[in-house]
Design a protein around this motif. Structure first.
Motif, PDB file in Angstrom:
ATOM      1  N   LEU A 310     -10.539  -3.394   7.284  1.00  0.00           N
ATOM      2  CA  LEU A 310     -10.118  -4.065   6.049  1.00  0.00           C
ATOM      3  C   LEU A 310      -9.916  -3.061   4.925  1.00  0.00           C
ATOM      4  CD1 LEU A 310     -12.487  -7.172   6.174  1.00  0.00           C
ATOM      5  CD2 LEU A 310     -10.076  -7.036   6.842  1.00  0.00           C
ATOM      6  N   TRP A 311     -10.795  -2.064   4.850  1.00  0.00           N
ATOM      7  CA  TRP A 311     -10.690  -1.003   3.837  1.00  0.00           C
ATOM      8  C   TRP A 311      -9.359  -0.260   3.981  1.00  0.00           C
ATOM      9  CZ3 TRP A 311     -13.571   1.255  -0.147  1.00  0.00           C
ATOM     10  CH2 TRP A 311     -13.305   2.584  -0.445  1.00  0.00           C
ATOM     11  N   ASP A 313      -6.615  -1.361   5.500  1.00  0.00           N
ATOM     12  CA  ASP A 313      -5.505  -2.263   5.134  1.00  0.00           C
ATOM     13  C   ASP A 313      -5.259  -2.221   3.633  1.00  0.00           C
ATOM     14  OD1 ASP A 313      -4.949  -3.096   7.683  1.00  0.00           O
ATOM     15  OD2 ASP A 313      -6.044  -4.993   7.540  1.00  0.00           O
ATOM     16  N   HIS A 314      -6.327  -2.194   2.870  1.00  0.00           N
ATOM     17  CA  HIS A 314      -6.185  -2.191   1.401  1.00  0.00           C
ATOM     18  C   HIS A 314      -5.741  -0.841   0.869  1.00  0.00           C
ATOM     19  CE1 HIS A 314      -6.918  -3.092  -2.781  1.00  0.00           C
ATOM     20  NE2 HIS A 314      -7.787  -2.086  -2.857  1.00  0.00           N
ATOM     21  N   HIS A 315      -6.433   0.231   1.270  1.00  0.00           N
ATOM     22  CA  HIS A 315      -6.189   1.532   0.648  1.00  0.00           C
ATOM     23  C   HIS A 315      -5.026   2.300   1.284  1.00  0.00           C
ATOM     24  CE1 HIS A 315      -9.576   1.567  -2.114  1.00  0.00           C
ATOM     25  NE2 HIS A 315     -10.281   0.992  -1.172  1.00  0.00           N
ATOM     26  N   ARG A 317      -2.441   0.578   3.203  1.00  0.00           N
ATOM     27  CA  ARG A 317      -1.252  -0.277   3.270  1.00  0.00           C
ATOM     28  C   ARG A 317      -1.047  -1.129   2.028  1.00  0.00           C
ATOM     29  NH1 ARG A 317      -2.487  -2.231   9.469  1.00  0.00           N
ATOM     30  NH2 ARG A 317      -1.338  -0.557  10.534  1.00  0.00           N
ATOM     31  N   GLY A 318      -2.023  -1.135   1.125  1.00  0.00           N
ATOM     32  CA  GLY A 318      -1.887  -1.927  -0.086  1.00  0.00           C
ATOM     33  C   GLY A 318      -2.003  -3.415   0.145  1.00  0.00           C
ATOM     34  N   GLU A 319      -2.653  -3.810   1.238  1.00  0.00           N
ATOM     35  CA  GLU A 319      -2.801  -5.224   1.548  1.00  0.00           C
ATOM     36  C   GLU A 319      -4.110  -5.739   0.960  1.00  0.00           C
ATOM     37  OE1 GLU A 319      -2.535  -5.625   5.742  1.00  0.00           O
ATOM     38  OE2 GLU A 319      -0.474  -4.862   5.850  1.00  0.00           O
ATOM     39  N   GLU A 320      -4.119  -6.986   0.549  1.00  0.00           N
ATOM     40  CA  GLU A 320      -5.332  -7.621   0.007  1.00  0.00           C
ATOM     41  C   GLU A 320      -6.125  -8.284   1.122  1.00  0.00           C
ATOM     42  OE1 GLU A 320      -6.382  -7.193  -2.975  1.00  0.00           O
ATOM     43  OE2 GLU A 320      -4.589  -6.091  -3.601  1.00  0.00           O
TER      44      GLU A 320
END
Length: 320
Positions: A310-311, A313-315, A317-320
């Motif tokens: 999840l980390w 994906d966010h950092h 890929r910029g996904e929430e």
């Protein structure tokens, strides 16, 4: 299961030794010299029965241009790259043994560790540099000077692995995460400290943090290698610690500017929590820290991987 300081004290613990004078210059020169040594990144595609990934056998130039082996696992339409460094004694193994981050849709570079790969997984990269007297293992190899240290070479390999990504099929212009457990965690933190191209970093129970404290706090290897060396070379304690300060990750992490995640097992006898917190508490911006009160060197294991997915994906890929 506490084996070290209480958590409240760990959160404020500071490394008792200052960074060596000229440390940044030491590393700038080390990296500049290794980059100037040349060498090519070669990625040979392999026929492999895995049907959803392409596999490349990679060689890239590391410290002094020495050839370092790696696997490059590429899913269709990869978004982002994960570079993984390996724990003490292990090598890259076989391609199908490490597919986690390729399965998450990342280009995945699994980096061999020079001179290792005969304890828990096979390796393919020799270390052609000799050393003087040392205890069995890697920690005291080349301890005569900062220039001859084994871990100077290995941490340089980590930085050069990040350099290599842009020349791999599908690797150019991709954001890069560096990750690792134990020794691999130390390499990930060092790569993030020494390479501005790292987008984010993760270290599970990292090695080489707060070395002088860690060797006092644990009866377990690999830090016992240093204890054995100092028990024999009774007059070299300060000299040896001053040399190892050049690869102590707690002295390198103040240079990290990217988002970073660190996990700590509070029952870890292999990489004591106080040594790791010496690095954590030296970082600005502060990392995202997870502590596992009932776990040892394995840290959060698969739970760490799930949170890291999840980390990333966010950092990355910029996904929430």
């Amino acid at each position: 299961m506490l084996v070290d300081l209480p958590l409240e004290q760990l959160r404020t613990y500071r490394h008792p030794r200052p960074a060596p004078a000229g440390l940044r210059g030491f590393w700038d020169e080390t990296l500049a010299t290794s980059r100037a040594a040349g060498g090519e990144v070669v990625a040979q595609r392999l026929a492999h029965p895995m049907r959803t990934l392409t596999v490349h056998d990679v060689t890239f130039p590391g410290f002094a241009g020495d050839p370092i082996r790696a696997w490059w696992l590429l899913p269709p339409e990869a978004r982002g790259v994960v570079v993984e460094f390996l724990g003490y004694g292990g090598g890259r193994g076989l391609p199908h043994e490490r597919i986690l981050w390729a399965a998450h849709g990342y280009g995945y570079l699994v980096v061999d560790s020079r001179g290792q790969g005969a304890i828990w997984n096979a390796g393919d990269t020799p270390d052609p540099h000799g050393a003087g007297a040392s205890a069995p293992g890697m920690l005291t190899r080349g301890i005569e000077s900062p220039e001859t240290l084994y871990y100077r070479r290995l941490l340089t390999d980590a930085v050069r692995a990040v350099d290599a990504v842009a020349q791999l099929p599908g690797g150019a212009d991709q954001p890069i995460a560096v990750v690792g457990h134990s020794q691999g965690g130390a390499m990930a933190l060092a790569a993030a400290a020494l390479h501005l191209g790292v987008t984010t970093a993760f270290a599970r129970t990292p090695f080489l943090c707060g070395i002088s404290r860690s060797v006092e706090a644990t009866p377990e290897g690999p830090y016992t290698e240093l204890g054995s060396y100092l028990a024999t070379h009774r007059d070299r304690t300060e000299q040896a610690l001053a040399v190892l300060d050049h690869v102590d990750v707690a002295h390198l992490v103040p240079w990290i500017t990217c988002p970073t995640r660190v996990t700590v097992g509070l029952g870890d006898l292999i990489c004591p929590p106080s040594g790791i917190f010496a690095a954590i508490n030296a970082m600005d911006p502060a990392p995202d820290v997870t502590t596992w009160p009932y776990n040892g060197h394995e840290g959060g294991g698969a739970y760490d991987d799930a949170a890291l997915a999840l980390w990333l994906d966010h950092h990355l890929r910029g996904e929430e």
